[in-house]
Design an enzyme around this catalytic site. Structure first.
Site, PDB file in Angstrom:
ATOM      1  N   GLU A 384       0.655  -1.276   0.029  1.00 42.80           N
ATOM      2  CA  GLU A 384      -0.155  -0.144   0.080  1.00 42.80           C
ATOM      3  C   GLU A 384       0.769   1.210  -0.074  1.00 42.80           C
ATOM      4  OE1 GLU A 384      -2.860  -0.188   3.078  1.00 42.80           O
ATOM      5  OE2 GLU A 384      -4.356  -1.401   1.848  1.00 42.80           O
ATOM      6  N   GLU A 457      -6.665  -7.649  -0.824  1.00 45.15           N
ATOM      7  CA  GLU A 457      -7.399  -7.439   0.405  1.00 45.15           C
ATOM      8  C   GLU A 457      -8.819  -6.737   0.295  1.00 45.15           C
ATOM      9  OE1 GLU A 457      -5.419  -4.977   3.627  1.00 45.15           O
ATOM     10  OE2 GLU A 457      -3.495  -5.753   2.617  1.00 45.15           O
TER      11      GLU A 457
HETATM   12  C1  GAL Z   1      -5.109  -2.756   4.888  1.00 45.73           C
HETATM   13  C2  GAL Z   1      -3.639  -3.008   5.108  1.00 45.73           C
HETATM   14  C3  GAL Z   1      -3.561  -4.072   6.084  1.00 45.73           C
HETATM   15  C4  GAL Z   1      -4.562  -3.972   7.057  1.00 45.73           C
HETATM   16  C5  GAL Z   1      -5.964  -3.825   6.498  1.00 45.73           C
HETATM   17  C6  GAL Z   1      -7.158  -3.586   7.455  1.00 45.73           C
HETATM   18  O1  GAL Z   1      -5.067  -1.080   4.290  1.00 45.73           O
HETATM   19  O2  GAL Z   1      -2.644  -3.466   3.875  1.00 45.73           O
HETATM   20  O3  GAL Z   1      -2.362  -4.330   6.787  1.00 45.73           O
HETATM   21  O4  GAL Z   1      -4.125  -2.615   8.119  1.00 45.73           O
HETATM   22  O5  GAL Z   1      -5.933  -2.404   5.819  1.00 45.73           O
HETATM   23  O6  GAL Z   1      -8.303  -3.543   6.987  1.00 45.73           O
END
Ligand code: GAL
Length: 742
Positions: A384, A457
């Site tokens: 990210e 994610e």
């Molecule tokens: C993303 C990140 C993860 C975690 C997640 C929570 O932005 O890559 O490590 O923080 O959000 O939803």
């Protein structure tokens, strides 16, 4: 190498480092510890994250006898975060970064006889190394948290070998070895004996090659043809071992590596394993555990892979956000679960020194892991982070040079990001409860064509959910996981989606629920399922694992306004029946709403069952009997009690035999169950854990269950014997478990 000596026992540890410890070998103020070791045991939640951020000292006394030509190296699998290595008081080298291995030559200061290895371990969040310098949504913990070994080499030895497999889809396959050998000679005649063995240890190929080694030459390519072997695949993860013996006039060197034959490729229309299109259904894993952080031994690392593949039926795991334990990866190879592995980092990109460490991390990660068939992609961006043309051009180039057989990815959350990788890997958090579950890839990439695309994610912080949250919240949690996977399955141009995340995890105070926990898991920190875990668990044939998980505590007054409708039943059955006591029985089929999924859930709502059918507020409450049918035969059933009472203290220990020779550990899950063996989510009488025998308990010995369950691990202490665990809770029959330590 010629010989290895494991160095995981009998370390001396002092949490108060001072410089005199390098030369002074008095360890009277040190504790005796074994590896993997955490620099401090932490509470479960509500602790100050500065607790593990300090400098400590580790010492190990060992005896060795080397002949003149031999060389002795120390190999560290992982030390958080900076390790300064000293041998007999002399500085050897410094390693930056806590997630990758390093190996240092100790020979110049080694004595025949007694030696002392000293490691200064700096576990502070130093801003010149990844992932530090900004905020991070996870903890990094501290200590020598993975294994250490000594390696003895002759002057000429094999440094490493990358095994490339060729003609994978033919009967006669081939293996191309890219072997790196070290010699101090210009023209060194050598023979290389190559043996390939299958999983049963049966030799399937052998070959002898004559080589001329040269100190100027880095790498030697050796091709082995006509290898008759089976493919590595998700259902049949066939593995092979290659054994190399390099003989020169100065001696012999050995190397063993495991590998598999398979092809994999992300294309614009999806992911292909062995030329077969596979929809990727994955989950992100942090490698952390309650109390001991990262410091868990082999058995426990392996268990996570078993949970993800065998219990929840994922076909992919992302090692967010760093290279993880080799034991976890080995188990992924053995079980047939694919892996997305990435370099350490979280949003922040530091200065040039920092970037140099990140580039070094790419090298260390790939050189450690290039022979794992389970790994299908290298993540070469900081998770990210923003675009950085030069930096990411370098990480991509390096990955492609080191391993041209795998594609690169780099996880971003920004749209229209510069596409330097082979696969556009995107955290798509668009689902906020509204209409859209996943965006179309062109909207994200800004490109006018489809490219290989993977969602890395979703959910997570958009809907944190505790295993002990109320039913309505857990229903919505389940729904969001269903919606994203359903959308991914429906979209031809999305290779798959990887959920955030497997397990709840401890985190910095900038994140989480205020208690240093991010409740983003589909399981809690003890790896106990939330309802959402069954979204995934149910996506497998009922012949393998029939699943029937009604998302309810079965009570008339738990939800707002009362009742249990709509009721989601996560199942892979053809249909279910639901009986409300003896009053009514309904036959119910999987929902069309989620029919993108291989096994959509059954949704019982008022279009099928009326509120009156289940009795309104003020009427009698009844048992729920749910049965799952496949080919008209009942394969699974569940009774949900109208009158649940604490009846059983259920105690399940993962392993009843542990090893004493090195640190070993196992988990126990304690649940409070009613007459029908269902959890009692609001039960809050404390449970005591009484442990006698040669083991140590992680965490407290009196625990109040949360959501009707809790877990704990015990670890061995280098002694054999019987560990007696007695669990007791007022009003319930105590349970005794015996674990043999051999
Ligand atoms: C993303 C990140 C993860 C975690 C997640 C929570 O932005 O890559 O490590 O923080 O959000 O939803």
């Amino acid at each position: 190498m010629k010989k290895t000596i494991r160095l995981n026992n009998n370390w001396f540890y002092n949490p108060d480092y001072n410089e005199s410890m390098i030369k002074n070998d008095d360890v009277s103020t040190f504790d005796k510890v074994n590896l993997p070791h955490t620099n401090i045991e932490l509470p479960y939640n509500y602790f100050d994250e500065k607790m593990f951020q300090f400098v400590s000292c580790y010492k190990n006394f060992f005896e060795v006898s080397l002949s003149e030509d031999e060389k002795l190296c120390a190999r560290f699998e992982g030390v958080m975060a900076v390790a300064d290595v000293f041998i007999n008081g002399h500085f050897v080298d410094q390693h930056l970064g806590g997630y990758t291995p390093f190996e240092y030559d100790l020979t110049p200061y080694i004595k025949n006889g007694d030696n002392v290895l000293t490691v200064k371990v700096d576990s502070r969040e130093l801003e010149n190394i990844p992932p530090f310098g900004g905020q991070i949504d996870y903890l990094t913990y501290g200590g020598i948290y993975r294994e250490v070994e000594l390696r003895i080499y002759d002057q000429t030895y094999i440094k490493h070998v990358r095994i490339e497999t060729l003609n994978n889809h033919e009967t006669n396959k081939a293996v191309l070895l890219h072997m790196s050998a070290v010699t101090d000679k210009v023209d060194c005649k050598a023979t290389l004996d190559v043996k390939i063995k299958n999983q049963l240890g049966k030799q399937i190929k052998s070959l002898e090659v004559v080589l001329n080694l040269n100190k100027e030459q880095e790498s030697y390519d050796i091709q082995i043809d006509n290898v008759q072997a089976e493919l590595w695949d998700l259902e049949s993860p066939n593995l092979y071992t290659i054994e190399l013996t390099l003989t020169t006039e100065n001696g012999k060197d050995h190397l063993k590596e495991r590998f598999g034959f398979r092809t994999c490729e992300f294309k614009a229309d999806g992911f292909y394993l062995n030329n077969r299109k596979i929809q990727l259904m994955g989950i992100n894993r942090h490698q952390s555990y309650p109390y001991v952080g990262y410091a868990m031994p082999k058995r426990v690392q392996e268990k996570d892979a078993v949970i993800l593949k065998d219990e929840l039926h994922f076909n992919l795991v992302r090692t967010s956000h760093y290279p993880q334990s080799k034991h976890f990866l080995n188990k992924c190879d053995e079980l047939g679960i694919l892996v997305f592995e990435e370099i350490p980092g979280w949003q922040h990109i530091g200065n040039q020194t920092w970037k140099d460490v990140a580039i070094q991390n790419v090298k260390e990660m790939i050189e450690r892991d290039w022979n794992h068939p389970s790994i299908i992609i290298w993540g070469v961006r900081i998770n990210e982070s923003q675009d950085d043309h030069d930096f990411y051009t370098s990480t991509n180039e390096l990955a492609r040079v080191l391993d041209p057989t795998r594609q690169t990815g780099g996880v971003r959350y920004i749209d229209n990001s510069e596409f330097l990788e082979d696969v556009y890997t995107m955290n798509d958090f668009v689902l906020d409860g509204g209409e859209t579950a996943l965006r179309d890839q062109k909207l994200v990439t800004g490109l006018d064509r489809n490219v290989p695309y993977l969602v890395t994610e979703y959910n997570g912080h958009m809907y944190p959910t505790k295993r002990f949250d109320c039913e309505e919240r857990q229903m919505e949690h389940v729904k969001r996981h269903l919606r994203v996977q359903d959308a991914a399955f429906r979209n031809e141009n999305i290779s798959g989606a990887i959920g955030w995340c497997a397990f709840d995890y401890n985190t910095h105070n900038d994140f989480g629920a205020g208690d240093r926990i991010c409740y983003h898991g589909i399981m809690d920190m003890f790896r106990v399922n939330k309802f959402a875990a069954s979204v995934y668990k149910s996506q497998v044939s009922p012949k393998i694992d029939p699943v029937l998980e009604p998302v309810t505590f079965w009570a008339r007054g738990e939800r707002s306004i009362g009742g249990i409708l709509p009721l989601t039943v996560l199942t892979n059955c053809d249909y279910i029946t639901l009986s409300f006591g003896e009053l009514k029985t309904f036959k119910l089929f999987p929902s069309e709403v989620y029919d993108g999924l291989p096994y959509p859930p059954v949704i019982v709502d008022e279009s099928i069952v009326t509120v009156e059918d289940l009795g309104e507020w003020g009427m009698k409450w009844e048992d729920g009997i749910i049965k799952g049918f496949v080919n008209d035969a009942c394969v699974i059933s569940k009774t949900l009690s109208k009158n649940p009472l604490p009846t059983y203290l259920s105690v399940k220990t993962d392993d009843l035999v542990l090893n004493s020779n090195e640190k070993d550990a196992t988990r126990t899950v304690v649940s409070i169950l009613d007459q029908a063996h269902n959890l009692l989510p609001f039960f809050d009488r404390p449970v005591t854990i009484d442990l006698t025998g040669p083991a140590k308990l992680h965490g407290p010995s009196v625990v109040v269950p949360k959501g009707g369950v809790f877990g704990f691990w015990i670890e061995t202490i280098n002694k054999t014997g019987i560990v007696d665990l007695t669990l007791a809770c007022e009003g319930l029959a105590p349970v005794n478990i015996q674990i043999s330590i051999v």
